[in-house]
Design a protein around this motif. Sequence first.
Motif, PDB file in Angstrom:
ATOM      1  N   LEU A   1       5.211  -7.410 -12.881  1.00 26.56           N
ATOM      2  CA  LEU A   1       4.494  -6.961 -11.651  1.00 26.56           C
ATOM      3  C   LEU A   1       5.221  -5.737 -11.086  1.00 26.56           C
ATOM      4  CD1 LEU A   1       4.520 -10.674 -10.300  1.00 26.56           C
ATOM      5  CD2 LEU A   1       2.617  -9.559 -11.557  1.00 26.56           C
ATOM      6  N   LEU A   2       6.374  -5.327 -11.521  1.00 21.57           N
ATOM      7  CA  LEU A   2       7.009  -4.401 -10.722  1.00 21.57           C
ATOM      8  C   LEU A   2       6.202  -2.928 -10.961  1.00 21.57           C
ATOM      9  CD1 LEU A   2      10.468  -5.279 -11.191  1.00 21.57           C
ATOM     10  CD2 LEU A   2       8.989  -5.972  -9.374  1.00 21.57           C
ATOM     11  N   ASN A   3       6.189  -2.054 -10.058  1.00 18.41           N
ATOM     12  CA  ASN A   3       5.667  -0.477 -10.168  1.00 18.41           C
ATOM     13  C   ASN A   3       6.888   0.315 -10.289  1.00 18.41           C
ATOM     14  OD1 ASN A   3       4.359   1.687  -9.792  1.00 18.41           O
ATOM     15  ND2 ASN A   3       4.416   1.615  -7.567  1.00 18.41           N
ATOM     16  N   VAL A   4       6.914   0.905 -11.720  1.00 14.80           N
ATOM     17  CA  VAL A   4       7.747   1.913 -11.745  1.00 14.80           C
ATOM     18  C   VAL A   4       6.944   3.103 -11.878  1.00 14.80           C
ATOM     19  CG1 VAL A   4       9.767   0.587 -12.821  1.00 14.80           C
ATOM     20  CG2 VAL A   4       7.724   1.380 -14.355  1.00 14.80           C
ATOM     21  N   LYS A   5       5.656   3.108 -11.700  1.00 15.61           N
ATOM     22  CA  LYS A   5       4.825   4.372 -12.033  1.00 15.61           C
ATOM     23  C   LYS A   5       4.901   5.295 -10.945  1.00 15.61           C
ATOM     24  CE  LYS A   5       0.395   3.441 -12.140  1.00 15.61           C
ATOM     25  NZ  LYS A   5      -0.085   4.420 -10.698  1.00 15.61           N
TER      26      LYS A   5
ATOM     27  N   ALA B   1       0.784  -1.430  -0.084  1.00 19.09           N
ATOM     28  CA  ALA B   1       0.121   0.034   0.067  1.00 19.09           C
ATOM     29  C   ALA B   1       0.729   1.450   0.035  1.00 19.09           C
ATOM     30  CB  ALA B   1      -0.858  -0.141   1.197  1.00 19.09           C
ATOM     31  N   ILE B   2       2.276   1.050   0.098  1.00 18.29           N
ATOM     32  CA  ILE B   2       3.060   2.283   0.326  1.00 18.29           C
ATOM     33  C   ILE B   2       3.545   2.653  -1.050  1.00 18.29           C
ATOM     34  CG2 ILE B   2       4.994   3.177   1.699  1.00 18.29           C
ATOM     35  CD1 ILE B   2       4.457   0.905   3.566  1.00 18.29           C
ATOM     36  N   VAL B   3       2.914   3.694  -1.562  1.00 17.08           N
ATOM     37  CA  VAL B   3       3.253   4.268  -2.878  1.00 17.08           C
ATOM     38  C   VAL B   3       3.338   5.781  -2.608  1.00 17.08           C
ATOM     39  CG1 VAL B   3       2.566   2.264  -4.255  1.00 17.08           C
ATOM     40  CG2 VAL B   3       0.904   4.260  -3.803  1.00 17.08           C
ATOM     41  N   ALA B   4       4.157   6.288  -3.651  1.00 14.50           N
ATOM     42  CA  ALA B   4       4.296   7.798  -3.542  1.00 14.50           C
ATOM     43  C   ALA B   4       3.270   8.542  -3.646  1.00 14.50           C
ATOM     44  CB  ALA B   4       5.483   8.100  -4.841  1.00 14.50           C
ATOM     45  N   HIS B   5       3.279   9.717  -2.738  1.00 14.16           N
ATOM     46  CA  HIS B   5       2.095  10.622  -3.094  1.00 14.16           C
ATOM     47  C   HIS B   5       2.032  11.236  -4.505  1.00 14.16           C
ATOM     48  CE1 HIS B   5      -0.126  14.340  -2.718  1.00 14.16           C
ATOM     49  NE2 HIS B   5      -0.621  13.788  -1.302  1.00 14.16           N
ATOM     50  N   PRO B   6       0.747  11.232  -5.049  1.00 14.32           N
ATOM     51  CA  PRO B   6       0.555  11.531  -6.409  1.00 14.32           C
ATOM     52  C   PRO B   6       1.330  12.870  -7.004  1.00 14.32           C
ATOM     53  CG  PRO B   6      -1.339  10.990  -5.689  1.00 14.32           C
ATOM     54  CD  PRO B   6      -0.475  10.868  -4.404  1.00 14.32           C
TER      55      PRO B   6
ATOM     56  N   VAL C   1       5.656  12.046  -6.697  1.00 19.23           N
ATOM     57  CA  VAL C   1       6.340  11.087  -7.248  1.00 19.23           C
ATOM     58  C   VAL C   1       7.855  11.441  -7.849  1.00 19.23           C
ATOM     59  CG1 VAL C   1       6.302   9.358  -9.297  1.00 19.23           C
ATOM     60  CG2 VAL C   1       3.937   9.958  -8.095  1.00 19.23           C
ATOM     61  N   VAL C   2       8.766  10.817  -7.497  1.00 18.09           N
ATOM     62  CA  VAL C   2      10.153  11.113  -8.201  1.00 18.09           C
ATOM     63  C   VAL C   2       9.966   9.838  -9.271  1.00 18.09           C
ATOM     64  CG1 VAL C   2      12.610  10.822  -7.627  1.00 18.09           C
ATOM     65  CG2 VAL C   2      10.964  11.566  -6.032  1.00 18.09           C
TER      66      VAL C   2
END
Lengths: 573, 573
Positions: A499-503, A355-360, A363-364
Amino acid sequence: MLPAPRPLIVAAAVICFCLGSALLPSLAEGKVHHHTWNISYVHKSRDCFEKLAVTVNGEAPGPTIRATQGDTIVVTVHNKLETENTAIHWHGIRQIDTPWADGVAGVTQCPIHPGETFTYRFVVDRAGTYLYHAHYGMQRVAGLNGMIVVSVPDGFVEPFTYDKQHTVLLEDWWHKSVYDQATGLSAKPLVFVGEPQSLLINGRGIFNCSKPVPATGTCNTSSPDCGLRSLFTVVPGKTYLLRIGSLTSLSSLSFEIEGHSLTVVEADGHYVRPFVVRNLFIYSGETYSVLVKADQDPRRNYWATSHIVGRNPTTPSGKAIVSYAGNDPQMTPPTAPTTGPPWNNTAIRVEQSRAIVAHPGYVVPAPARADRTLILLNTQNNIDGHIKWTINGVSLHFPATPYLVSMKHGLTAAYDQRPPLDSYDLMGYNISAPAPTNGTIGSPVYRLAFDSVVDVVLQNSNMLDNRRETHPWHLHGHDFWVLGHGDGKFNPAADAWRLLNVKDAIMKNTVPLHPDGWTAIRFHANNPGVWLFHCHVEAHVFMGMGVVFEEGVDRVRRLPSSIMGCGHSKGLH
Amino acid sequence: MLPAPRPLIVAAAVICFCLGSALLPSLAEGKVHHHTWNISYVHKSRDCFEKLAVTVNGEAPGPTIRATQGDTIVVTVHNKLETENTAIHWHGIRQIDTPWADGVAGVTQCPIHPGETFTYRFVVDRAGTYLYHAHYGMQRVAGLNGMIVVSVPDGFVEPFTYDKQHTVLLEDWWHKSVYDQATGLSAKPLVFVGEPQSLLINGRGIFNCSKPVPATGTCNTSSPDCGLRSLFTVVPGKTYLLRIGSLTSLSSLSFEIEGHSLTVVEADGHYVRPFVVRNLFIYSGETYSVLVKADQDPRRNYWATSHIVGRNPTTPSGKAIVSYAGNDPQMTPPTAPTTGPPWNNTAIRVEQSRAIVAHPGYVVPAPARADRTLILLNTQNNIDGHIKWTINGVSLHFPATPYLVSMKHGLTAAYDQRPPLDSYDLMGYNISAPAPTNGTIGSPVYRLAFDSVVDVVLQNSNMLDNRRETHPWHLHGHDFWVLGHGDGKFNPAADAWRLLNVKDAIMKNTVPLHPDGWTAIRFHANNPGVWLFHCHVEAHVFMGMGVVFEEGVDRVRRLPSSIMGCGHSKGLH
């Protein structure tokens, strides 16, 4: 949590360091904060049981360092430990242009002798919540640790608001000395450190002194250092930012405040796409900022608790009180303390990690692809009767000469010249069965092309007794993008990459590797120096669970002679 | 115990060191003895109570070093203590031409880092019984010690005969760690180390495990390391040479073998005019050789015991068995263990000290007079709330840079330049009342003219609580002539000098300073180097009870870089 574009900040930090403070009117008007620390042993009763702690100016944890982004921190360390060296790591600070200030004995400096003074000087180039702790043998276990809070610059608007902030430092605590623990880990057969006696919240714990006392010292329930106390007082309707850090030696934790939701907004100095939890899973070396609103019945107080997860706990929960204004702050809540989630539910922990992703808005962007991929398998190995952790077959032994000095000065005899392996036997190795392989003990280094992009896939496997553990991995000198957490064995030939998240990957400096799974990260090898990457469980890194990265060491400026004097660096200026 | 004239031996030692062994056919045909030591923490049950000990190759005490006069000892020390440094002193070895091998951290070398290897290489230039032990902080208390036995050369006839020899090492032992002890001594208010839990004979003791266990670990009465055992077995009618050494941390001892006379024949490597005692008083840092004849009823065994004297003892006596051949060696003697002399009878202890004079055939003539006299008063002082021992008002603090390096290389910032005082307020100071004066903490040095003769009068005085203690003083790098032991205050204006013995003074390296008295010694400052002179009670030297002598440091050869790397010596080659 990087308000300005990164290159600019890097430049500011560099110039600031080189020219000193307050010379550059707009870019680097950072203050210089001077601290003087005496490191010494003091008898403390952190959980009411008296034992020796390694303290900063007599206190454990040490003082919270507070600064504003771009400021310079100067800590003058006097080692008063009589016969024991020390070194202090500034956890999460990237040490851009100051790799010798990272504070890892054997990697970035010689340890500081008793009677000596060593000065750490570095720029805190990014706002956020960070940590510091001893980084020498298992010395951190003795209590030398604390927090660093770096505020955003004046005028910068954060993507959330709050009325007041507090720090919450979580620890676990043993009655056995560090020497006792380390001797057991080095023994044949290995004697493990065992479960902690207590969990501490902001340095305080409560040991059940009516138990037979198993260790040195006396139990003093009336000590002002220990017992149940109010962590902080809230005013109904107000919102609080809690900067929570974990410096446990062994334990993965769940933290909660009875009846209150926690909104996670920051992780390791980066803004998170906010999400709400009842309990925060936090691993050693991680920091999170959470918002908590005082929205419950104000006529009573509430429990703040920490619970062990991931290992079958025998340690009582850490307990403190969150009091509502107007109540007696020490009034015990009328309810039983919260007991936390089941210790062995890995799925809900993985879920929270994902659940821990960058704040929109913050994003870096991660580079689209890596120049090199390391697949690092951890296994437990029996090496000449010693139980060790190995990474791709090598158990890391810190050399007597710090890598930074030996690599910068070409002292090739000081560390292993044979490079470690970029991967393991992907097809042949069964991660659900104990390692049948032999490992070696060594001090090799991964030499990374400067400015290259590196992927690391951490691959967990079962221990020799077939149990499964969580390993929080911490990278020095960098933040990395967390690309994903997977189950089972990472298979690069299959579609694992998809499956990896680069977004909108979050950047962190510490990330858990969950049982029976893998964790993929990406980082930019653009910080000249030599950097440790290791499991933040103190017993695990002591048993060899780490690797060393070198990048652009030829670009590092002239090393200060204060980091030298040990091993092959005795004769160097 | 110097068979050949001293200058010849010195020359032999020098040449031997420079050219290596076995090159000089007649003068220096000494062997080279190589030892490899791993220094590490190990859980030991020395008195049945398990605690961590600092060990040599896993053992405490370490192995006995055996050699013949003129041999070279090479000890390769690997420090495996993880976070703690070490340094090893070869107690009684004068280190002629090798002052950097004396093993005193802060005086002759930087301490040895964990992970490092340091090689001690020195000539044992005189036969006799010597000791070794850690000389860093209070590390000796943790168990790193042992004995050195240097035999006379082939063909040399000693002034006594015996059938067989044994070593007897006496220690006291605490359950508290060194860290605990040192932290207490540094605390405000001071927490003294207290009386030892056990007295050990050749590393073994017997703690009463039915007592409430006051300290860390477990009590294991079945451990093979502890309990009552036979020290050695004798054959009726035979005579045995016992080489007895004391490395107690605190305790003055009386040693006896039930029913057997002890004939004292050697002290600190010098032949004594033989005298017979029932019990041998022995102070920390001293060695004696005694002859004992197996002349008692051979159908039973006998007690060998050590007892605390000089302090009101709460520690059980050290106990072992001397067995007669044919009996079960472990058979307990039918009598109650001997209890030793009254702890507070100072007079009989002074009497024994005075009985120790040189063997008539082996008198080393003392120079008739001294070029300089130092009168050194010890007092306890309260310095900023810390209780310290001072010598003429200065409490010795070991500098971060070893004196030998700083003085040889002119690093004047590394130690106090102001010389300490040669005497104290002889008229004004009342040695029977606690010190009303303030002291200072410092690191000064007495610079002695090379080749001069120096007298030192050690003057005891009462402690702050008006108690009186015995202080065994040990001089590094030299033997000294013991000129006399006097009562009360030494008065140089009166006839005190007349009382001194220059006729057949014994040479020693350690001598007791008795309560309410003084001790006068004379030595020849002809060994280039920097040398510590200090009370051998570990807590006392830790609290500052020592001084430093420099003589002919300009004549010392190029220092090995292996002793450098700390303090101001980081940049030196």
